[in-house]
Design an enzyme around this catalytic site. Structure first.
Site, short mmCIF file in Angstrom:
data_model
loop_
_atom_site.label_atom_id
_atom_site.label_comp_id
_atom_site.label_asym_id
_atom_site.label_seq_id
_atom_site.Cartn_x
_atom_site.Cartn_y
_atom_site.Cartn_z
N ASP A 124 0.59 -9.25 -1.89
CA ASP A 124 0.37 -7.83 -2.12
C ASP A 124 1.36 -7.06 -1.02
O ASP A 124 1.21 -5.96 -1.20
CB ASP A 124 -1.09 -7.60 -1.79
N GLY B 151 -11.76 -2.84 2.54
CA GLY B 151 -11.88 -1.47 1.70
C GLY B 151 -12.44 -0.60 2.64
O GLY B 151 -12.38 0.78 2.37
N HIS C 284 -1.46 -7.70 3.12
CA HIS C 284 -2.34 -8.46 3.99
C HIS C 284 -1.42 -9.68 4.64
O HIS C 284 -0.65 -10.36 3.63
CB HIS C 284 -3.78 -9.06 3.21
#
Length: 226
Positions: A195, A82, A198
Site C-alpha cells: 500500500d 485508522g 505501512h
C-alpha cells in the site's frame, strides 16, 4: 588437555580477578530497575501492526528489542488502525489503566492523510499529553513528517506541532516515525507493504532499531520516577 589445565592453574588468580572485574563492569553498565515498567503505546495502524503477522508489528518487535537489552519493560499495544488524534484522545481514559507507568503518543498520520486542520490535531495531542500529566504518567511523543501535497503552509503547521508540543509539555520527542527507512521523500526499497503507507516486517525492524535507544532512555526515566 593437560596443558590447558596447567595454564588455568598457573594463571588462576589473574583469570579470577579478570572475571571479577568484568562482572563488576557489567553490573555498572547494566541499568538497575527499581520496578518493572509498563508503557502503553497509544497510536494508529503503525503502532497496531497493520498488515503484519502478530509477532512482527511495531510493539512485539520493540518488546523483543527491549528484552534483548535486559530492560524490565512491558510495552502494551494501544494502537487502533485508522485512529486520528481525536480518536486517541477519546481512548485516553481506558488506555491509562492503573498499571500503566508511561505513555508513548504516536498519532497524527491519519490526520495528515485526511488533511485535517493541524491546529485541531495539535490541540488533541496537547490534551492527550495534559491528561497523562494530570495522572502523573510520563509521556513521550513520536511525530510524522508531512509532505507538501496540502501546500507549504499546511506542511509547516503540521510538522511544527510535534516539536512545539515537546517543548511546551517538556516531553521527549522522536521527530519522525519513518526516519530509519526514508530515502529522501520516499521509503527505501524493500521496507514497505504494497500500500506504500505501512512498513513491512523488515521496515519495522529498522524503525525499532532506530527508535529503541530513545524508548529505552524514556523507560529508564519512567522507572526512576516510580
Amino acid at each position: 588437555m593437560w596443558r590447558g589445565l596447567n595454564y588455568s592453574i598457573n594463571f588462576g588468580y589473574g583469570a579470577v580477578r579478570g572475571i571479577r572485574n568484568a562482572f563488576l563492569l557489567g553490573c555498572l553498565a547494566t541499568p538497575v530497575w527499581a520496578d518493572p515498567v509498563v508503557i502503553a503505546a497509544l497510536g494508529d495502524s503503525l503502532t497496531a501492526g497493520y498488515g503484519l503477522p502478530q509477532d512482527q508489528g511495531f510493539v512485539p518487535q520493540m518488546q523483543a528489542w527491549l528484552d534483548a537489552q535486559g530492560a524490565q519493560v512491558t510495552v502494551v499495544n494501544a494502537g487502533v488502525s485508522g485512529d486520528t488524534t481525536a480518536g486517541g484522545l477519546s481512548r485516553l481514559d481506558w488506555t491509562l489503566t492503573p498499571d500503566v507507568d508511561g505513555l508513548i503518543v504516536a498519532l497524527g498520520g491519519n490526520d495528515y492523510l485526511r488533511g485535517l486542520d493541524p491546529a485541531v490535531s495539535k490541540a488533541n495531542l496537547d490534551a492527550i499529553l495534559a491528561g497523562a500529566d494530570e495522572r502523573g504518567v510520563p509521556a513521550m511523543l513520536v511525530g510524522i513528517v508531512a509532505g507538501a501535497n496540502y501546500g507549504p503552509d499546511y506542511q509547516a503547521a503540521f510538522n511544527g506541532m510535534y516539536p512545539d508540543l515537546a517543548d511546551s509539555r517538556a516531553v521527549p520527542l522522536i521527530p519522525n516515525w519513518f526516519a530509519a527507512i526514508q530515502n529522501g521523500a520516499s521509503a527505501r526499497p524493500g521496507t514497505m507493504q504494497g500500500d506504500g503507507i505501512h512498513p513491512n516486517a523488515e521496515g519495522v525492524a529498522q524503525i525499532v532499531t532506530e527508535m529503541g535507544p530513545a524508548i529505552l532512555s524514556f523507560a529508564e526515566t519512567v522507572d526512576a520516577k516510580q
